[in-house]
Design a protein around this motif. Structure first.
Motif, mmCIF file in Angstrom:
data_model
loop_
_atom_site.group_PDB
_atom_site.id
_atom_site.type_symbol
_atom_site.label_atom_id
_atom_site.label_comp_id
_atom_site.label_asym_id
_atom_site.label_seq_id
_atom_site.Cartn_x
_atom_site.Cartn_y
_atom_site.Cartn_z
ATOM 1 N N ASP A 133 51.378 51.253 42.812
ATOM 2 C CA ASP A 133 51.359 50.099 41.918
ATOM 3 C C ASP A 133 50.029 49.364 42.015
ATOM 4 O OD1 ASP A 133 52.159 48.216 40.141
ATOM 5 O OD2 ASP A 133 53.666 47.269 41.409
ATOM 6 N N PHE A 134 49.504 49.263 43.238
ATOM 7 C CA PHE A 134 48.228 48.585 43.469
ATOM 8 C C PHE A 134 47.707 48.996 44.841
ATOM 9 C CE2 PHE A 134 51.814 45.877 44.526
ATOM 10 C CZ PHE A 134 51.582 45.570 45.859
ATOM 11 N N PRO A 135 46.388 49.007 45.045
ATOM 12 C CA PRO A 135 45.831 49.360 46.355
ATOM 13 C C PRO A 135 45.927 48.197 47.331
ATOM 14 C CG PRO A 135 44.068 48.894 44.816
ATOM 15 C CD PRO A 135 45.348 48.819 44.026
ATOM 16 N N ILE A 136 45.857 48.502 48.619
ATOM 17 C CA ILE A 136 45.921 47.467 49.634
ATOM 18 C C ILE A 136 44.771 46.479 49.444
ATOM 19 C CG2 ILE A 136 44.570 48.810 51.301
ATOM 20 C CD1 ILE A 136 46.343 47.548 53.502
ATOM 21 N N GLY A 137 45.078 45.206 49.665
ATOM 22 C CA GLY A 137 44.091 44.157 49.448
ATOM 23 C C GLY A 137 44.217 43.497 48.089
ATOM 24 N N PHE A 138 45.064 44.080 47.228
ATOM 25 C CA PHE A 138 45.249 43.561 45.876
ATOM 26 C C PHE A 138 46.746 43.385 45.611
ATOM 27 C CE2 PHE A 138 41.304 45.891 46.032
ATOM 28 C CZ PHE A 138 40.414 45.094 45.329
ATOM 29 N N SER A 139 47.063 42.858 44.449
ATOM 30 C CA SER A 139 48.449 42.771 44.005
ATOM 31 C C SER A 139 48.520 43.285 42.575
ATOM 32 C CB SER A 139 48.949 41.319 44.062
ATOM 33 O OG SER A 139 48.354 40.548 43.026
ATOM 34 N N HIS A 140 49.728 43.532 42.105
ATOM 35 C CA HIS A 140 49.859 44.051 40.735
ATOM 36 C C HIS A 140 49.328 43.056 39.711
ATOM 37 C CE1 HIS A 140 53.354 41.511 39.646
ATOM 38 N NE2 HIS A 140 53.678 41.621 40.919
ATOM 39 N N LYS A 141 49.345 41.763 40.054
ATOM 40 C CA LYS A 141 48.844 40.746 39.132
ATOM 41 C C LYS A 141 47.339 40.883 38.905
ATOM 42 C CE LYS A 141 52.356 37.300 40.390
ATOM 43 N NZ LYS A 141 52.587 35.944 40.957
ATOM 44 N N ASP A 142 46.628 41.396 39.908
ATOM 45 C CA ASP A 142 45.175 41.529 39.786
ATOM 46 C C ASP A 142 44.781 42.468 38.658
ATOM 47 O OD1 ASP A 142 44.549 39.816 41.908
ATOM 48 O OD2 ASP A 142 44.815 41.411 43.379
ATOM 49 N N PHE A 143 45.630 43.431 38.352
ATOM 50 C CA PHE A 143 45.281 44.409 37.331
ATOM 51 C C PHE A 143 45.989 44.145 36.004
ATOM 52 C CE2 PHE A 143 44.817 46.513 41.502
ATOM 53 C CZ PHE A 143 43.435 46.628 41.484
ATOM 54 N N ASN A 144 46.810 43.098 35.973
ATOM 55 C CA ASN A 144 47.403 42.660 34.707
ATOM 56 C C ASN A 144 46.504 41.665 33.992
ATOM 57 O OD1 ASN A 144 49.680 44.217 35.127
ATOM 58 N ND2 ASN A 144 50.856 42.550 36.075
ATOM 59 N N ASP A 145 45.657 40.995 34.751
ATOM 60 C CA ASP A 145 44.728 40.003 34.218
ATOM 61 C C ASP A 145 43.451 40.719 33.777
ATOM 62 O OD1 ASP A 145 42.491 38.132 34.212
ATOM 63 O OD2 ASP A 145 43.855 36.677 35.107
ATOM 64 N N SER A 146 43.108 40.635 32.507
ATOM 65 C CA SER A 146 41.968 41.391 31.970
ATOM 66 C C SER A 146 40.648 40.996 32.632
ATOM 67 C CB SER A 146 41.872 41.203 30.455
ATOM 68 O OG SER A 146 41.692 39.833 30.124
ATOM 69 N N LYS A 147 40.487 39.709 32.963
ATOM 70 C CA LYS A 147 39.239 39.270 33.595
ATOM 71 C C LYS A 147 39.124 39.816 35.016
ATOM 72 C CE LYS A 147 38.594 35.034 30.893
ATOM 73 N NZ LYS A 147 38.451 33.551 30.940
ATOM 74 N N LYS A 148 40.237 39.804 35.750
ATOM 75 C CA LYS A 148 40.214 40.357 37.102
ATOM 76 C C LYS A 148 40.033 41.872 37.062
ATOM 77 C CE LYS A 148 42.952 36.819 39.470
ATOM 78 N NZ LYS A 148 44.175 36.546 40.266
ATOM 79 N N LEU A 149 40.670 42.513 36.098
ATOM 80 C CA LEU A 149 40.527 43.962 35.951
ATOM 81 C C LEU A 149 39.065 44.332 35.742
ATOM 82 C CD1 LEU A 149 42.053 46.712 35.662
ATOM 83 C CD2 LEU A 149 42.041 46.290 33.190
ATOM 84 N N GLU A 150 38.368 43.555 34.925
ATOM 85 C CA GLU A 150 36.955 43.818 34.664
ATOM 86 C C GLU A 150 36.104 43.565 35.900
ATOM 87 O OE1 GLU A 150 33.419 42.358 31.593
ATOM 88 O OE2 GLU A 150 35.507 41.850 31.196
ATOM 89 N N LEU A 151 36.472 42.566 36.701
ATOM 90 C CA LEU A 151 35.713 42.241 37.907
ATOM 91 C C LEU A 151 35.935 43.269 39.012
ATOM 92 C CD1 LEU A 151 33.923 40.225 39.509
ATOM 93 C CD2 LEU A 151 36.043 39.043 40.158
ATOM 94 N N TYR A 152 37.151 43.777 39.127
ATOM 95 C CA TYR A 152 37.505 44.648 40.245
ATOM 96 C C TYR A 152 37.277 46.128 39.967
ATOM 97 C CZ TYR A 152 39.971 40.482 41.967
ATOM 98 O OH TYR A 152 40.282 39.220 42.395
ATOM 99 N N THR A 153 37.143 46.500 38.707
ATOM 100 C CA THR A 153 37.041 47.922 38.361
ATOM 101 C C THR A 153 35.930 48.162 37.344
ATOM 102 O OG1 THR A 153 38.574 47.854 36.468
ATOM 103 C CG2 THR A 153 39.547 48.121 38.661
ATOM 104 N N GLU A 154 35.604 49.434 37.169
ATOM 105 C CA GLU A 154 34.671 49.876 36.130
ATOM 106 C C GLU A 154 35.322 51.021 35.365
ATOM 107 O OE1 GLU A 154 31.197 48.939 35.450
ATOM 108 O OE2 GLU A 154 31.908 47.168 36.550
ATOM 109 N N CYS A 155 34.858 51.253 34.154
ATOM 110 C CA CYS A 155 35.323 52.430 33.424
ATOM 111 C C CYS A 155 34.856 53.692 34.156
ATOM 112 C CB CYS A 155 34.773 52.438 31.999
ATOM 113 S SG CYS A 155 35.571 51.262 30.893
#
Length: 291
Positions: A133-155
């Motif tokens: 669902d999510f990697p350690i150090g994060f929560s599922h909410k981190d990847f539901n938020d588009s701004k956080k998704l952009e900050l934490y990941t890259e294409c």
């Protein structure tokens, strides 16, 4: 002689096979774990000295995804062994064995095997894909938020020769997020500490290169989000322990970034540098500055 793909090459081939499905996913799927770290080491290979694979290698392939999207993955890969982790605690969602009708998946005759089992024990076993669902150090909410998704990941980017454009539905933890996850692995003592320490050492130069790229290709308002994110991690208790308990410097990344980039970019406000003590960091020019 057995032909096989190394795990990082397995990842690229699996992601290529997902291209027809990506726009059907409800949410982005994200490459996490050891292959994410190895991806960035290869991506920025021109920046660093040789790193021995044995120190940082990872065999299985990990994705973070929503369950409805995860259920589509076996079809995209022509795989028939898919097991949902119904009785396992979060964040585990499912495991996928890379086989079909009892045969190990292959690409042009090269097998998707557990390379460790083959090289150490001469046993042919299919590699495994773990869906969480999510990697350690994060929560599922981190990847539901588009701004956080952009900050934490890259294409995720494919090799240029494939001529496959990036798709925002297929992403990968960025180097800073890889560091965050590794620090949490050590703090939680859920992985081999020595291996995690080597992985943290290995990701330092990709972090420098990643931040340098952000400052050279974006306006200050965008780039500062990434260095602020990094500073927050290295100033955390887990980040400080790397320096005090394990003698692994993370601050040197900022020092070298100042020398190589921040002092050469004229649009960075001096107030920002002063507030983050970036003005007083000493210069470090040696190629061995991280070691």
């Amino acid at each position: 002689m057995v032909k096989y793909l190394n795990p990082i090459d397995q990842l690229f081939e699996l992601n290529r096979e997902l291209i027809p499905l990506l726009d059907k996913f409800e949410h982005s799927i994200i490459v996490v774990g050891g292959q994410a770290l190895y991806y960035w080491i290869n991506y920025y290979h021109d920046f660093h000295v040789q790193i021995y694979d044995e120190q940082i290698k990872s065999i299985d392939i990990d994705y973070a995804a929503k369950l409805n999207d995860a259920r589509q993955l076996p079809k995209g890969w022509n795989i028939d062994v898919y097991n949902e982790a119904k009785d396992s605690p979060p964040p585990s969602l499912a495991t996928i064995l890379l086989t079909n009708k009892g045969k190990i998946k292959n690409k042009d005759g090269s097998l998707f095997i557990d390379t460790d089992e083959y090289l150490r024990k001469n046993q042919l076993k299919a590699n495994i894909v773990d869906i969480i669902d999510f990697p350690i150090g994060f929560s599922h909410k981190d990847f539901n938020d588009s701004k956080k998704l952009e900050l934490y990941t890259e294409c995720f980017e494919y090799p240029k020769k494939w001529e496959c454009p990036p798709n925002p539905k297929l992403r990968i933890l960025n180097p800073i997020s890889c560091l965050k996850s590794r620090l949490c692995n050590i703090s939680a003592e859920i992985k081999d500490i020595q291996t995690e320490k080597e992985r943290i050492k290995a990701i330092r130069i990709p972090i420098h290169a990643f931040l340098e790229q952000k400052f050279k290709t974006n306006k200050f308002r965008v780039a500062k989000k990434y260095i602020d994110y990094f500073l927050k991690i290295i100033e955390s208790s887990d980040g400080l322990k790397m320096e005090t308990l394990h003698s692994i410097s993370l601050l040197n990344i900022v020092k070298s970034l100042k020398a190589d980039v921040l002092n050469k970019v004229d649009y960075i406000p001096e107030k920002y540098l002063r507030n983050h003590n970036l003005i007083t960091f000493p210069f470090v020019f040696s190629d061995k500055r991280f070691f």
